[in-house]
Design a protein around this motif. Structure first.
Motif, PDB file in Angstrom:
ATOM      1  N   ALA A   1      49.245  30.142  35.395  1.00 42.58           N
ATOM      2  CA  ALA A   1      48.901  31.169  34.666  1.00 42.58           C
ATOM      3  C   ALA A   1      47.124  31.102  34.450  1.00 42.58           C
ATOM      4  CB  ALA A   1      49.293  31.251  33.173  1.00 42.58           C
ATOM      5  N   GLU A   2      46.732  29.853  34.443  1.00 44.84           N
ATOM      6  CA  GLU A   2      45.200  29.584  34.370  1.00 44.84           C
ATOM      7  C   GLU A   2      44.522  30.345  35.490  1.00 44.84           C
ATOM      8  OE1 GLU A   2      42.044  26.537  32.996  1.00 44.84           O
ATOM      9  OE2 GLU A   2      43.742  25.690  34.081  1.00 44.84           O
ATOM     10  N   HIS A   3      45.143  30.213  36.725  1.00 37.88           N
ATOM     11  CA  HIS A   3      44.592  30.850  37.853  1.00 37.88           C
ATOM     12  C   HIS A   3      44.617  32.357  37.902  1.00 37.88           C
ATOM     13  CE1 HIS A   3      43.708  31.569  42.236  1.00 37.88           C
ATOM     14  NE2 HIS A   3      44.869  32.317  42.113  1.00 37.88           N
ATOM     15  N   LEU A   4      45.638  32.994  37.232  1.00 39.56           N
ATOM     16  CA  LEU A   4      45.611  34.297  37.064  1.00 39.56           C
ATOM     17  C   LEU A   4      44.678  34.635  36.212  1.00 39.56           C
ATOM     18  CD1 LEU A   4      47.032  37.311  37.249  1.00 39.56           C
ATOM     19  CD2 LEU A   4      48.437  36.156  35.364  1.00 39.56           C
ATOM     20  N   TYR A   5      44.257  33.946  34.974  1.00 37.30           N
ATOM     21  CA  TYR A   5      43.382  34.423  34.279  1.00 37.30           C
ATOM     22  C   TYR A   5      42.068  34.381  34.669  1.00 37.30           C
ATOM     23  CZ  TYR A   5      47.310  34.196  31.106  1.00 37.30           C
ATOM     24  OH  TYR A   5      48.552  34.153  30.383  1.00 37.30           O
ATOM     25  N   ARG A   6      41.788  33.163  35.401  1.00 35.56           N
ATOM     26  CA  ARG A   6      40.410  33.183  36.089  1.00 35.56           C
ATOM     27  C   ARG A   6      40.046  34.243  37.119  1.00 35.56           C
ATOM     28  NH1 ARG A   6      37.379  28.268  35.139  1.00 35.56           N
ATOM     29  NH2 ARG A   6      38.938  26.744  33.995  1.00 35.56           N
ATOM     30  N   SER A   7      41.204  34.559  37.966  1.00 33.77           N
ATOM     31  CA  SER A   7      40.840  35.521  38.867  1.00 33.77           C
ATOM     32  C   SER A   7      40.777  37.001  38.419  1.00 33.77           C
ATOM     33  CB  SER A   7      41.973  35.379  39.964  1.00 33.77           C
ATOM     34  OG  SER A   7      43.412  35.873  39.566  1.00 33.77           O
ATOM     35  N   ALA A   8      41.409  36.970  37.129  1.00 33.37           N
ATOM     36  CA  ALA A   8      41.197  38.385  36.598  1.00 33.37           C
ATOM     37  C   ALA A   8      40.047  38.679  35.689  1.00 33.37           C
ATOM     38  CB  ALA A   8      42.365  38.585  35.610  1.00 33.37           C
ATOM     39  N   GLY A   9      39.080  37.578  35.786  1.00 25.61           N
ATOM     40  CA  GLY A   9      37.760  37.723  35.232  1.00 25.61           C
ATOM     41  C   GLY A   9      37.719  37.181  33.806  1.00 25.61           C
ATOM     42  N   TRP A  10      38.659  36.420  33.363  1.00 26.76           N
ATOM     43  CA  TRP A  10      38.541  35.682  32.132  1.00 26.76           C
ATOM     44  C   TRP A  10      37.853  34.631  32.110  1.00 26.76           C
ATOM     45  CZ3 TRP A  10      41.653  37.059  27.559  1.00 26.76           C
ATOM     46  CH2 TRP A  10      42.476  38.138  27.665  1.00 26.76           C
ATOM     47  N   THR A  11      37.224  34.061  31.017  1.00 25.90           N
ATOM     48  CA  THR A  11      36.096  32.956  31.033  1.00 25.90           C
ATOM     49  C   THR A  11      36.786  31.978  29.979  1.00 25.90           C
ATOM     50  OG1 THR A  11      34.031  34.540  31.033  1.00 25.90           O
ATOM     51  CG2 THR A  11      33.664  32.371  30.346  1.00 25.90           C
TER      52      THR A  11
END
Length: 172
Positions: free
Chosen positions: A135-145
């Protein structure tokens, strides 16, 4: 997969069994969602039923994707009630059934929540997840900081070890 749709207050109750099935599957496959395995269907149903009043009040929006006779994925969007925080929302309980993973459904659910938040006037979203998770990989790749990490924040899915948690934000 038939697409992602928002559950109305009227049809929320009908989806609780499928949402509970998905919740049990996600925890059983190692997702950090607040409950250790084994996570029983009755407990998952109870948790979802406790969310119904927030759904009815419009404080929580639940999106689902259904296919193959089940709920394949879900994400929830919560709105802040405090007057000085109404610009802020939270993303939570993003789950994809193990048999539906790897096809972009998680990304679609996340984007749906982000779009709904923006349409509601929310300008900042927050979430947390287990550090190092898929999930963390998803959030980072979706532009989350990522704005921080806390060691020993929550027990893992087995309930035996404490894990780090990462906290994220995304301006809309």
């Amino acid at each position: 997969m038939t697409g992602v749709r928002r559950l109305s207050a009227a049809d929320f109750d009908d989806h609780v069994p499928g949402l509970a099935d998905l919740f049990v599957d996600a925890v059983a496959s190692g997702a950090s969602l607040g409950f250790p395995a084994p996570f029983e269907h009755d407990a998952a149903s109870r948790w979802w039923r406790e969310q119904e009043s927030a759904v009815v009040a419009g404080e929580r929006v639940v999106f689902v994707s259904c296919g193959a006779g089940r709920v394949d994925g879900t994400v929830s969007l919560s709105f802040e009630r405090m007057p000085n925080a109404r610009h802020r929302g939270g993303v939570g309980k993003l789950m994809v059934h193990r048999d539906a993973r790897g096809r972009g459904l998680g990304r679609t659910l996340l984007a749906t929540a982000e779009q709904a938040a923006a349409a509601a006037g929310v300008t900042l979203l927050l979430l947390d997840t287990e550090s190092g998770s898929a999930a963390e990989h998803l959030y980072r790749s979706a532009g989350w900081t990522c704005y921080g990490e806390v060691p020993g924040y929550a027990a893992d899915a087995t309930g035996t070890a404490l894990r780090r948690c990462s906290f994220y934000y995304k301006p809309l």
